[in-house]
Design a protein around this motif. Sequence first.
Motif, mmCIF file in Angstrom:
data_model
loop_
_atom_site.group_PDB
_atom_site.id
_atom_site.type_symbol
_atom_site.label_atom_id
_atom_site.label_comp_id
_atom_site.label_asym_id
_atom_site.label_seq_id
_atom_site.Cartn_x
_atom_site.Cartn_y
_atom_site.Cartn_z
ATOM 1 N N TYR A 184 -19.369 -45.445 22.758
ATOM 2 C CA TYR A 184 -18.038 -44.839 22.869
ATOM 3 C C TYR A 184 -17.364 -45.272 24.171
ATOM 4 N N ARG A 185 -18.134 -45.222 25.253
ATOM 5 C CA ARG A 185 -17.576 -45.626 26.539
ATOM 6 C C ARG A 185 -17.144 -47.088 26.508
ATOM 7 N N GLU A 186 -17.885 -47.908 25.724
ATOM 8 C CA GLU A 186 -17.574 -49.335 25.692
ATOM 9 C C GLU A 186 -16.520 -49.671 24.648
ATOM 10 N N GLY A 187 -15.929 -48.644 24.055
ATOM 11 C CA GLY A 187 -14.803 -48.941 23.182
ATOM 12 C C GLY A 187 -14.954 -48.545 21.737
#
Lengths: 635, 419
Positions: B178-181
């Motif tokens: 999620y943090r990476e997109g």
Amino acid sequence: MNSFFARKFVVQGIFIVITLILLTRLFYIQVISDEYILSAENNVIRRLPIYPARGVVLDRNAKILVQNEPVYDLMIIPLEVKPFDTLEFCKLIGIDKKGFDRRFKKARSYSPYKASIFEKQLSVQIYAALQEKLSNFAGFFVQNRTVRRYPDSIAAHFLGYIGEVNQKVIENSKGFYNQGDYHGITGIERSYEELLRGRRGVQNLLVDALNRPKGTYADGKYDTVAVAGEQMISSLDKDLQKLGEQLMKNKIGSIVAIEPSSGEILSFVSSPGYDPNLMVGRQRGNNYMTLLNDKYKPMFVRPIQAEYPPGSIFKVVNALVAQQFGMIDENTYFFCPGGYRYGRSSFMGCTHVHGSIGLKGSITESCNTYYGYTYARMIDKAGMRPINAYKKWHSAVSAFGIGTALGIDLPGERNGLLPSAEFYTKRFRSDRWGSAFTISLSIGQGELGITPLQMANVMAIVANRGFYYKPHLIKAIGEKRVIREEFLKKNSAGIDPKFFDVVIDGMSAVVNQASGTAWFSKIPDIEMCGKTGTVQNPNGKDHSVFVAFAPRKNPKIAIAVVVENAGFGATWSAPIASLLVEKYINKKITRPKAYMDRLLEANLLPGYEKIIRKSDSDSSNYKKGTTQPKKISNE
Amino acid sequence: MNKQRSLFFNVDWFVISTYLILCVIGWFNIHAAVYDPMNPSIIDLDTNYGKQLIFIISAFMIGFAILLFDNKFFNTFSPIFYGTSILLLILVLIIGRNVGGNQAWIPISSFRLQPSEFAKFATCLLLARYLSSGNLKVQELQTQLIAAFIILLPTGLILLQPDAGSALTFSSLILVLYREGLSGYFLVIEGICILLFVLTVLYNKYLVLFGLFITAGILTHFYRKNRKILTLIGSSLLFSVLFVFSVDFTYIKILKTHQKNRIDVILGKVDDPRGVGYNLNQSKIAIGSGGLWGKGYLQGTQTKYNFVPEQSTDFIFCTVGEEWGFTGCFVVICLYLFLLIRIINIAERQRSSFSRIYGYGVASILFFHIFINIGMTIGLIPVIGIPLPFLSYGGSSLWSFTILLFILLKFDSNRMGII
């Protein structure tokens, strides 16, 4: 830097939100709700009852009548049981496979985690055998407890027995009793229950998840110790009681002996009796049923529950009451033509033709005629209506403790029967009745009912010349030797002491003069004063009654002996009484062996020849409880 | 010398202090959990707290050693770490020791190695290496599939043991993606799935389906002019219906009885504190009886007398709750929260995306353990057997969490040197 940098805050936000959820939940279960604190205490604290020893009962010389003996309950924790040799186990404790399965199922359904009783009251022998191998049987352990033990197997009716409390008792006890506790059911076990049972202690134990004790809770701050039941010193004389029971073997009846100067009961025999040890142990239920179904009713407490018309011994009462009323004195003579004629054509027979007979002689020779006249004077010539004279007579006789329960410290005492004036008015459908209507009361027959205890109490009154103490079986309670207030109170019989001389003269002659009815029972060096009686029994042979006190000067013992279906009072009851009196006063018996053997061997049970075989097999039905000693008694 | 000094300058002492404090708290609580008031002993290396002392010391030494490694080492060797742990996971299925129904341990002399613990940092490392390589976009399906494969391979092997608890921890790596997109919808979908799962187990599936159709109907009414949203509603509805049926099927046919029981207890479907609910009930009692201030050190009764199962490992939080009360729990949870937020901050200050992605992996895995473990002891989630990081007794877990954390600290201490 990354284009999704802002998502850092989403992730951290998720962490914070979840943390808040955890903390909220923790705050709820730790601080707000107290449900878990209570559960924790329930988890970890076991309130273990500590059972006190039940009070011991001693006789008047501090010999033991009933004590406590350890028994061993086999306990089980079903969850901890591992496979083992069931057959060997069953053999050890004496049960079969089916019995094992039933017990195991019961324990399991009670609780798989908690200990419950698998088998009650193992004997020392079984316990010893089991103890060696107990390590093979995981999940089983032994808990000891005490049961009642009667070393001499005597005084069953007086001591009574204890049994498990039922649901009703538990509810009424306001939390004192729990399931499986014992309480007194009859005898002094019941009447002194509150003192004998002691006070239960509580130990608060910390236990672990497997219910194993791990130490005390709060260093025992909330623990209480068990207080043993009070020791009871009874008034019974063990040797006298034993002799009395031996003499009454194979006879139906009672012996009550009282110390006149205190009202203490020295002997309390109800025959047929039973071995009190039968009411203890694993076979108790069977034994109880056998006793209950016995045709001679061994559970019946005859000294306080059997009522008899007193017969001739009632002449003593009438002689005293008539003197007190001023109707006769020691110089009053009546003529006995062999009976008393009353009404138009009625006749009350007498044993002999006595001719002219005085008050003393009337007692010694038991003249019915004399008391017919005496009673007629009291009722008809009292200067008032006969019904009122009867009421006066009634209350004078009541003062002797006749017609109402004396209030002995045993449950189940009967009142007896002394009919009221209203009783006769109702029966005769008129209040215009006189002595002729109730003449049998003059010689102790008719509607009278007196218990052996009341008979003995009358003798205590004569021995004391006019008063009595309430008869009782417990003379001192506990270490401090407390005695109940009511037993120290002197009760007056309402007769002037001077009127007793002539009566006692007559009673002494009954035994000590060759013409007396109980001459056969004279004791060599003790002047016993007595009165025989023969109670008419519509259902069979007459009952033999004898009452006495001795010695004449400074009396030590007053006694009443009733032997049912035994005929004359002089034949059976008087010799029994004389032996007991001699035994009590001299501590030994000097009469020839044959004299005693005749009494010991006599079988006076009604129709005994027909049933003698059956009664033998009956007695073998009493299965001895496993806690029985090898030698049961010296009978 | 100069290099050494700069290393110690640059290491994040906040994280190390928090780590040490948690280890010490853990040691004291393990001592309390196995403490027998009848035979108190000071230090005995045969007891759990004695062994834990050795574990803590050795873990710290391992951590220190990691700081001395070359920075490139972990990036370069991550495929080897990953491959080794996959091999160990396969090995454990063949020669592993079965403890408590899970074939999860490889016995090495007197200790037992738990490969699933080491698979965690290995997977993190490889995932970080993969996502940071080249010009990948997480939004692309191919990337998502390969990332999913990296995560799901060890997960599947661990599920075969079967150790559902450890396997589930890998699901937390979705936070990394999620943090990476990765689209936020995935998080929403995950939330909806959990909701549907609970509702289906708790109530009749037809009732849930009825509710789904009603919701879809209302949404269709509001968005009847927007074709795109209508399509979305339609496909969501189809997906939900399939999901409900598969949950129902899984729940009835596939889940083992004990797993089903644990879920039932949490959802309040059964009330049986002596039977299947025993663990949870005792755990709640222990924590709940602690009150605001707790019963005091070594004064707990519930944990001491074995009412709480697994009291020094998975249920160590019960001892904290009972003996230190809400105050103690608050402190411990805040230390964890501080640690997690600090790790995220550290991850964000990395210059290389490899280090950053790895940092998020560390945070996700720690977070999952903390949340699930504490949640299960207080009855928020089903009983899942995973340890509480740094507090639970056990060498494998302590070492693996230490390695996980110290690799990140190593990256962080070198963040200045990498362009």
